[in-house]
Design an enzyme around this catalytic site. Sequence first.
Site, PDB file in Angstrom:
ATOM      1  N   ARG A   1     -65.834 -35.009 -34.447  1.00  0.00           N
ATOM      2  CA  ARG A   1     -64.865 -36.310 -35.262  1.00  0.00           C
ATOM      3  C   ARG A   1     -63.570 -35.543 -35.210  1.00  0.00           C
ATOM      4  NH1 ARG A   1     -69.386 -35.908 -38.286  1.00  0.00           N
ATOM      5  NH2 ARG A   1     -70.971 -37.270 -37.604  1.00  0.00           N
ATOM      6  N   VAL A   2     -63.225 -34.199 -35.046  1.00  0.00           N
ATOM      7  CA  VAL A   2     -61.934 -33.691 -35.407  1.00  0.00           C
ATOM      8  C   VAL A   2     -61.365 -33.201 -33.998  1.00  0.00           C
ATOM      9  CG1 VAL A   2     -61.868 -33.778 -37.869  1.00  0.00           C
ATOM     10  CG2 VAL A   2     -62.587 -31.656 -36.456  1.00  0.00           C
TER      11      VAL A   2
END
Length: 531
Positions: free
Chosen positions: A393-394
């Site tokens: 997600r990052v």
Amino acid sequence: MKTLTDLRPDEVTALLEQQLAGQLSSKELEEMGIVLQVGDGIARIYGLTEVEAGEMIEFASGAKGIVLNLEEDNVGAVIMGSSSSVHEGDRVKRLHRTASILVSEKMLGRVINPLGEPLDGKGPIEGPFYESPYERKAPGVIFRRPVHQPLQTGIKAIDAMIPIGRGQRELIIGDRSTGKTAIALDTILNQRENYERGEPVYCIYVACGQKASTIAQTVATLEKYGAMPYTIVVAASASDPAPLVFLAPYAGAAIGEFFRDTGRHALIIYDDLSKQAAAYREVSLLLRRPPGREAYPGDIFYLHSRLLERAAKIIDDDAVARQMNNLPESFKPLVKGGGSLTALPIIETQAGDVAAYIPTNVISITDGQIYLEPNLFNAGVRPAINVGISVSRVGGAAQIKPMKRVAGRLKLELAQYRELEAFAKFGSDLDPATLRQIERGRRLVELLKQPQYQTVKVEHQVAVIFAGTRGLLDKLPVEKVRTFEEQYIRYLEAGHRPLLDKIRQGQLDEAMESTLEKAAKEVLAGLGVQV
Ligand SMILES: Nc1ncnc2c1ncn2[C@@H]1O[C@H](COP(=O)(O)OP(=O)(O)O)[C@@H](O)[C@H]1O
Ligand SMILES: [Mg+2]
């Protein structure tokens, strides 16, 4: 003599209180205690009325313990190390400090237990030592900086599609023997180049609850590939007492924080947290904590969340970093900004059940997951990553530009391939465009296969993925994809090193792409394929 399990603590207390009456005053009992019961690495102690949870205590023999349970009439503690020197009736005293490990730079290259003691027979660990607590509050948000630097694993499928950034927490999850440890080890091996270039990412491999023979093999692998000079192995095997197994990840985190907070980069692998959870359950049951779901104690989620919270990218500003919350006194003077601690926890699932209690907990705590599947592994897709459901997600924020440029296309092509794959079984009736898509997908899947211990540099990854997504391999027989990859990389290294350097530094324009394309065509021609 009755044992720990068949005597209720209040009964023991009552019994002992009569016997001990007058031995210690109630004032003395604030600081001191007497061992009521001992067994399975756990001690139940009368007294210590002022002790705090997580505090270190010392038994008469000099053995140390950590207080875990504060009950109305007794204190439950785990004994660190061997419990054979602790006996019922022994005196115990408070040490007025949180349980901690003494960290030293000289731990690099060593195999230690969660108490910081060497296990490799290479003599004592030298100092200087810095006291770092097993339990420490994670840095607050003002001391953190969003993830922005890549942590290259050297594994094509991960760096391209599930990229990991420094300071991130990425879970590796799958059944046993799906290649979880292999991914972790390759990631460590891939840091060797950084170490040799003088920009080390220090690695901490926490072997937690594994067979001692497996741990020995891992250490041998790290040694063989020259990874030990920048690696620390923290080991508590399946045959060690449960308290040590559950402490091991915390010991690793305490060591990692020392590097992180002194402005350096560190990577920590927890292999694996399923076994840590089982050890914690065992300790908790021995301490008579009420069992909850799957018999785990109620705070099992918190056990993993406060561990993984400690992965962080620290703000670059030294002055602000020095204000960080809960900094240990011992290394306060050395604190610098800009460091990071990246965590790769591993969870072992049973029959692919990612919805079980511990897996769902850890999934919810991490920034993404790498799912490994036995059916892919057995079909020869190795690493056996299900790229359809794996996410980061990052980490995308940390990818170099050229990789972003070629990988976006890769994801799309693979997603389309997966959709069409099912139809491919029906054979001939497909239209040419669909067939082309399927053929391309096959080659991309082949391109992402990677043997163990053969990590790929990011510039090479970009070049080969470019060739695949540009469609240059569409006419190449699938079984020749590996040969192409090897020859192509060799060709580029021989004639186009400056171009590869530019890619590495984050550049990729159309002129560079056409050079890559021309090079690929040359290599393909050598393999008898005209594009
Ligand atoms: N990419 C790969 N290519 C070939 N063999 C692999 C690969 N990854 C793992 N293996 C092999 O598969 C077996 C299981 O891998 P391992 O990492 O120990 O699994 P896990 O940690 O999930 O139990 C090991 O023998 C390992 O050498
Ligand atoms: Mg493993």
